[in-house]
Design a protein around this motif. Structure first.
Motif, PDB file in Angstrom:
ATOM      1  N   MET A  37       0.836  -1.205   0.000  1.00 55.27           N
ATOM      2  CA  MET A  37       0.000   0.000   0.000  1.00 55.27           C
ATOM      3  C   MET A  37       0.871   1.256   0.000  1.00 55.27           C
ATOM      4  O   MET A  37       0.584   2.235  -0.696  1.00 55.27           O
ATOM      5  N   ALA A  38       1.949   1.212   0.794  1.00 56.02           N
ATOM      6  CA  ALA A  38       2.848   2.359   0.894  1.00 56.02           C
ATOM      7  C   ALA A  38       3.508   2.634  -0.450  1.00 56.02           C
ATOM      8  O   ALA A  38       3.578   3.782  -0.908  1.00 56.02           O
ATOM      9  N   ASP A  39       3.979   1.568  -1.103  1.00 55.81           N
ATOM     10  CA  ASP A  39       4.636   1.736  -2.400  1.00 55.81           C
ATOM     11  C   ASP A  39       3.663   2.329  -3.421  1.00 55.81           C
ATOM     12  O   ASP A  39       4.018   3.229  -4.177  1.00 55.81           O
ATOM     13  N   THR A  40       2.442   1.806  -3.412  1.00 57.31           N
ATOM     14  CA  THR A  40       1.425   2.308  -4.341  1.00 57.31           C
ATOM     15  C   THR A  40       1.116   3.782  -4.076  1.00 57.31           C
ATOM     16  O   THR A  40       1.019   4.586  -5.009  1.00 57.31           O
ATOM     17  N   ALA A  41       0.966   4.122  -2.799  1.00 54.71           N
ATOM     18  CA  ALA A  41       0.599   5.497  -2.440  1.00 54.71           C
ATOM     19  C   ALA A  41       1.647   6.505  -2.914  1.00 54.71           C
ATOM     20  O   ALA A  41       1.321   7.500  -3.561  1.00 54.71           O
ATOM     21  N   VAL A  42       2.905   6.219  -2.613  1.00 57.20           N
ATOM     22  CA  VAL A  42       3.941   7.209  -2.951  1.00 57.20           C
ATOM     23  C   VAL A  42       4.234   7.266  -4.443  1.00 57.20           C
ATOM     24  O   VAL A  42       4.730   8.269  -4.944  1.00 57.20           O
ATOM     25  N   ILE A  76       0.869 -13.985   3.280  1.00 60.52           N
ATOM     26  CA  ILE A  76       0.676 -13.446   1.938  1.00 60.52           C
ATOM     27  C   ILE A  76       2.055 -13.201   1.319  1.00 60.52           C
ATOM     28  O   ILE A  76       2.994 -12.821   2.021  1.00 60.52           O
ATOM     29  N   GLY A  77       2.152 -13.503   0.021  1.00 56.07           N
ATOM     30  CA  GLY A  77       3.418 -13.308  -0.689  1.00 56.07           C
ATOM     31  C   GLY A  77       3.239 -12.297  -1.807  1.00 56.07           C
ATOM     32  O   GLY A  77       2.315 -12.406  -2.614  1.00 56.07           O
ATOM     33  N   LEU A  78       4.118 -11.292  -1.826  1.00 58.21           N
ATOM     34  CA  LEU A  78       4.014 -10.202  -2.791  1.00 58.21           C
ATOM     35  C   LEU A  78       5.375  -9.907  -3.401  1.00 58.21           C
ATOM     36  O   LEU A  78       6.410 -10.329  -2.869  1.00 58.21           O
ATOM     37  N   VAL A  79       5.365  -9.169  -4.485  1.00 55.62           N
ATOM     38  CA  VAL A  79       6.617  -8.789  -5.119  1.00 55.62           C
ATOM     39  C   VAL A  79       6.478  -7.374  -5.680  1.00 55.62           C
ATOM     40  O   VAL A  79       5.419  -7.002  -6.174  1.00 55.62           O
ATOM     41  N   ILE A  80       7.511  -6.558  -5.528  1.00 47.84           N
ATOM     42  CA  ILE A  80       7.498  -5.215  -6.118  1.00 47.84           C
ATOM     43  C   ILE A  80       8.700  -5.105  -7.043  1.00 47.84           C
ATOM     44  O   ILE A  80       9.842  -5.274  -6.611  1.00 47.84           O
ATOM     45  N   ALA A  81       8.430  -4.865  -8.327  1.00 46.99           N
ATOM     46  CA  ALA A  81       9.485  -4.876  -9.341  1.00 46.99           C
ATOM     47  C   ALA A  81      10.466  -3.709  -9.160  1.00 46.99           C
ATOM     48  O   ALA A  81      11.680  -3.902  -9.171  1.00 46.99           O
ATOM     49  N   ASN A  82       9.913  -2.525  -9.001  1.00 48.00           N
ATOM     50  CA  ASN A  82      10.758  -1.347  -8.816  1.00 48.00           C
ATOM     51  C   ASN A  82      10.225  -0.547  -7.646  1.00 48.00           C
ATOM     52  O   ASN A  82       9.310   0.264  -7.807  1.00 48.00           O
ATOM     53  N   ILE A  83      10.793  -0.776  -6.499  1.00 44.93           N
ATOM     54  CA  ILE A  83      10.266  -0.087  -5.331  1.00 44.93           C
ATOM     55  C   ILE A  83      10.548   1.405  -5.426  1.00 44.93           C
ATOM     56  O   ILE A  83      11.608   1.813  -5.911  1.00 44.93           O
ATOM     57  N   ASP A  84       9.585   2.200  -5.006  1.00 45.88           N
ATOM     58  CA  ASP A  84       9.716   3.659  -5.040  1.00 45.88           C
ATOM     59  C   ASP A  84      10.986   4.099  -4.319  1.00 45.88           C
ATOM     60  O   ASP A  84      11.291   3.595  -3.230  1.00 45.88           O
ATOM     61  N   SER A  85      11.711   5.050  -4.903  1.00 47.14           N
ATOM     62  CA  SER A  85      13.037   5.383  -4.357  1.00 47.14           C
ATOM     63  C   SER A  85      12.966   6.029  -2.977  1.00 47.14           C
ATOM     64  O   SER A  85      13.809   5.781  -2.113  1.00 47.14           O
TER      65      SER A  85
END
Lengths: 290, 290, 290
Positions: free
Chosen positions: A221-226, C77-86
């Motif tokens: 959620m945090a990543d999406t928000a920012v 729950i398992g998730l993945v973020i390709a490019n996390i916000d800097s």
């Protein structure tokens, strides 16, 4: 226990699943509903009735104490002490100028009470003395709270507690829960001193809160928000940093009011989808306000 | 809820136990289930009865270990280790002179176990090695505990654990709970080493404990207690200071025995009124002793 | 959800109670049993079936997000973020070289997820960025978890999350619980980087975990384990040291693989006896593997 009975009920359930009369998902939900003792909507009505009755003062065990102000969602209680004992005053570390204190405490929720208290300090001649966050929510993944207002006059302290309690139905609006966890979103166009005290956010600017539990959902959620809007991170808290070991990620953001609102909404939408993957559709505690 | 129904079911269950058709263990589970949904005080009595049956050793799953001493209220277990492993001894940070340790651990309650352990150290040749307070109470707002007695002789360690378990029904007497939270009051005319270890209270003097959860109620109880009589504050703990992030305020007081007792009782009365404003009338776990 | 269905089931249950065909108590118990997945293996199969159905996408509320990988036991729950916000990247304190992260989070369990993650880092080109342990288990005595994998490529992060989720049914095999607490045993013939990160254990050597809750049971299990075989203590954690105030004692050991395995099994056997003295016979969550 009566194994045969369990067997019987179980067989019937299996039969109905097999025949397509009911869906497996529904059954899982049904037994959960039943396990809570009764038909949800019925019991909910019951509870609302009871609360209504309580409000009317019919059965409520009114404490008959001048210090009692009221109660609210999340086992929130509001109290006021006109002249706090001087030894206790010192032990609690309260500034000497405050003779009177207002107290908000709850088993469930910290964000809703802090946001409500923020409106209270805007509206009254009080200060936030302290905000403490126990690890609570009655077996849930989050916090309860203990918020103390300081005032020179008891009527100010009482008014701050009253305003806080009155705001709670609104600030619980974007708290969503199911059996697996909870989500919380908050938004203020203009942060005041309670928000500053709790999250270190700049006073007078727009403020947003994006919380997900279990914490993994909060990260997403945090990543999406920012990523959604041009906002600034005020604080990022996780189970071992900034929380009382709660199973949450808490993102606090500031910035332009439109951007903050947009970011919060984006966090909410992805959070609802993910929490739904672990359980029932998460629903608002009251009515969404953001 | 339908009291007659409970009555009926209970009678049947009792009959089945008598006839050996079902085991006491199963029954305890059943009454716990009921306790979640039904008439509180009645079922509580039921549970106490069942525990009594267990004490008589009829149905208990005796572990068959010489280290096992017994169980008590709050999922309390009492154990003893005659010669603790030397590597573990070091890892636990126990003084080398103690070969034997007594262990008291519980899911629910720290105060009752500490007060009981205080009687145990008075009555035996043991010392308190450590008192640790997990955030527990099975979804409630308070603590569990892990108390370790050190002894040079295993019979002393065992005796300390036995005395502690025996004192528990008394020290749980002023623990009150309902769905919204709990209250705990403790009083000792003469504090000993367990109370000193846990709260820093002076040995040999009267000691009192006033606890309220949610913490807001505890603040009010503390203020009332210290205003009522001429007592000295030993410690004031809140969610972020002196607790394991529990949703409690814990006031520890010392002074003249009459004053301490009076202060504790005053705190109890205001606490019961406030907790009642959030839920059912709070009732004692066993029988009030203060 | 299908409200009509709930209504229907409820009506039927009500009818049967009215006709005396079944007792209210039994039904309540039955659905609770079912809800708890009791009539253990039968219902477990049912739930697995339901989950299978879910996996096939028939009823599952698929989040429709590329970031979603899957779910598992313990509300994992398992998730993945390709490019996390800097900006979030910085706030989370993640090494700059990792653009992609894999996320494992759960309400219940830390050991099973860490052991599973250990297999994942062996099998993939990822690193463990962080392991955080909230105080959770939904009202139980232990932890939840938030584990983050770092990877330079998103496919590696996804693979690590997939492997972790796949290993969970195995690593939950020696998790035992009843109403009073839980036990957990883990064993690895060759520890890798997740175990090193979480417990400080030496990489490449055999590793064992012995956990008991309430903590008193864990003390006894730890003593038994280290006395049984020639193993070395890597870490000893208790409510106030090394845990998030959970009601557990956690013993981590290393040494010769045979000795570690023997020690873990000895701890398990004494733990099961002691937990049984407080409640029902503790049973495995899935299938024991040690």
């Amino acid at each position: 226990m009566n194994t045969q009975l369990i067997e019987k009920v179980y067989e019937e359930v299996r039969r109905k699943i097999a025949s397509g009369e009911i869906k497996a998902n529904d059954i899982e939900k049904t037994v959960k509903e039943l396990a809570k003792c009764e038909n949800e909507s019925k019991v909910k009505n019951e509870i609302i009735e009871v609360k209504e009755v309580k409000k009317e003062g019919k059965f409520m065990q009114a404490p008959g104490l001048t210090e009692f102000v009221g109660t609210g969602i999340g086992d929130t209680i509001g109290l006021v002490i006109a002249n706090i004992d001087s030894a206790l005053h010192a032990a609690m570390g309260i500034d000497k100028k405050f003779h009177s204190i207002g107290i908000i405490g709850a088993r469930t929720g910290a964000g809703p009470q802090i946001m409500a208290a923020d409106e209270a300090v805007k509206a009254t001649n009080t200060e936030i003395v302290s905000i403490e966050l126990p690890r609570d929510t009655k077996g849930g993944a989050g916090h309860g709270c203990l918020i103390i207002f300081g005032a020179e006059d008891v009527s100010d302290a009482r008014r701050a507690v009253e305003v806080t309690l009155k705001e709670l139905p609104r600030t619980f609006g974007d708290v969503y829960g199911n059996d697996a966890g909870h989500l919380e979103m908050q938004y203020s166009a203009r942060a005041s001193l309670a928000i500053e005290k709790a999250f270190g956010a700049p006073v007078g600017k727009a403020f947003g809160l994006v919380i997900g539990a279990p914490a993994a959902i909060g990260v997403m959620m945090a990543d999406t928000a920012v990523k959604t809007a041009n906002v600034e991170i005020v604080a990022y808290s996780s189970p071992s940093k900034g929380t009382s070991h709660s199973n949450e990620v808490i993102l606090a953001i500031t910035g332009d009011s439109g951007a903050v609102r947009q970011a919060v909404i984006a966090g909410r939408e992805v959070g609802k989808k993910l929490l739904n993957a672990l359980g029932d559709e998460p629903t608002s505690t009251t009515e969404p306000y953001i």
